[in-house]
Design a protein around this motif. Sequence first.
Motif: not given
Length: 803
Positions: A436, A494-496, A438-439, A431, A492
């Motif tokens: 960042t 949100t990770s990094n 998003r999966q 992102l 979903t």
Amino acid sequence: MPHPAQRFRLAPLTLATALALSSLGFAALPAHAQSAEAPVAISLPAQPLGTALNELARQARLQLMVHPDLVAGKQAPAVSGNLTPRQALDRLLAGSGLGASINGTEVVVRPAPAPSSSSPATLAEVMVSAQAVRPGDLPEAYAGGQVARGGRVGVLGNKDFMETPFNVTNYTSQVVEDTQARSLADVVSIADPSVRTYGSQGTFADGFQIRGLAFNSVDVSFNGITGIAPVWRLMPEFLERIEVLKGPNALLNGSAPSGNVGGAINVVPKRATDAPISRVTASYESKSVGQGSVDLGRRFGERKEFGIRFNGTYRSGDHARDSAEERSRQMALGLDYRGERLRLELDVMQQKQVTHGGLWGSPALAPTVTKVPAAPSNTRNWNQPWESSDIDDSVVAARAEYDISEHLSLYGAAGRNKSEQHYVTSNGTILDDAGTLRQAFRTHVTPYEVRAANVGMRGRLKTGAVGHEWNVGYAWLDYESWNRVGTVLPGTLTSNLYDPVVAPYPTAINMPDSTVRSGRRRLSSVAVSDTLGFAEDRVQLTLGLRRQQVQILGFNATTGIQATTYDRFALTPMVGVLWKLSPSTSVYANYIEGLSPGEMAPATAANAGDVFAPYKSKQGEAGVKFDLGRFAVTASVFQIRKPSGGLDPSTRHYSVNAQQRNSGIELNVFGEPWRGLRVLGGLAYIDAKLARTSDGANEGNTAPGQPKTRFNLQVDKDIEAVPGLSFGAGMIYTGPQYLDNANAFRIPAWTRFDVGAQYRTRIQGRGMTFRANVLNVADRSYWQQGLFAGDPRTVRLSASMDF
């Protein structure tokens, strides 16, 4: 049966059964065949006779057969100098009561005939030091043993590399063993600069590029039958040869199941050799992957016409990348019959691979990203430990050849692969520049079945002073797939990239229990070819034409009811010329085409639904090959023009006008330029340009994922002071590449260094081989291809015992 998303532990290996079977005979330490009449630099100290014979076989690259009881307790004198194998054998055996016979490259040691007996007693002949030699017409290994002198070139049959008007490289099982390769991609990626791969410990599958064009693993041929090899990742322990042809090849092999045109890869399974083979291997790979393998082979019959070869492998544990786990097994059985005129082969192979924490695809870049993110630490894994793949492939293949006469043969082959596949995967999007991620998660079940066959007739004749090697063949393939997508809750995350979030096991994983038909592809073709030989075959002209029928059936994604039909044909010609300037030098040129199914105009186009004829990719190539006896060099230049479709932004009309033009120079080397020094690798410079783009905005840009410079070099050196010991080192360099057509996102170049060592010896009369390899010695983090991360430093250790 455990759910595919469940985690697993390293299972203990039990090899008692394999060891019991292995005790039926003795097998060999590898050596690589060469002429038994040529003088060789021999250096043997005074030592036990069995050890001396074993070392002579290694230094002279011969097949040596002797019963261990014959040499027990006997000593051999020191022998050194530039000697023929006969001279060296006579000196070693002087006064031992033994004699030796030489037939080609095979040496058999027996008791010397007693004066009073016309029929000397013999003991069973058992190989003590030899390279497994494939029966029939499989071309022999070149000096150094890593590359064969030739291989199968589609409808042209087996051809020596010096008489092939294409750039081909045929890797032997020695490369698989010495590198401790875990997949087909492991072999070709370290050895060939024109091949690059996407697969790694962090992915579910292997993907290839050949000459800068995609080559999907579904297109790998199994013993000359296209499309029936395991689709995603092939374990290579049962392979005798890996044959790589570069460039379009529709005439030679027919249209590939997925329409790839960059090249062709054919794998050849092992066959039983005249000498019994009984070998077990135990291996370790960091972080904690254990592997056990068994290789058994026997021949039976008065003339050893019946053969059986079994290879089994089990692998389980944690890879060096975080949360990347694997549990795999493979069993391969090869049966063959070799008569005076009739040759039969049957292969049955089953492979199951379960992985966790693997990557399904390269993450996309959101519009808010302004630069390619730096590669994260190579042990980092942004995939979840409960993401999984469970793939089960069952392959059956048969081949038959019959010689009607010395100049006329019939051949036929057929095979099937039925694959069951269950996945829990994510699609990722980066992102921002901070990494960042998003999966979006899902499950999917995608079984498929491929059935393929080919039959034909080939022969030789002369019309005046012109020789002909002709072929008429028919090929057929039916590729059928099913699909069903399920859900994962939560859907979903949100990770990094640099600090991945490990999510708890999902509250629900909906793995579909049924599927609908999603696609069917039928390919059938007829091909004719003729290689004309002039001036006693020093000049060869190969002409060929294939008529390829392409039928594609489309199905509704929800109901599985047939919705569309595509049925077109195309003619693909080939012209190749080769001129043998001398026994050591050949020059060649070719024009050949590749074939891909035509596309259908999308629903957003003004001409929605229009179906286009199959795409023809066209290649022109020229090259030169040098065979210096123990060292070979090949060089080639080529250009491939591959069409593609696009939507005109102003008229919204979809057409097939765009092109990708790949122009390149290749240099390949292999062999043993000095005794005990083996070299394998080369250099490729490939300039892939976009042309005739729909709006002209990206005209002349470099195609995505195309590094211009690629370099591979593997060097192995025997240590003369310690017989049986050798060290090796390798380097892989891949230049910078772009992620997009606009060339706005650039991936840096990367270099990987590998080292290895192996030691061959005998312990209590058993042949032993110890190997150690370290991949990515510098532990560098890099983007390998696209946004697929390279593997971290990985240590591989193994010990093999021959019985």
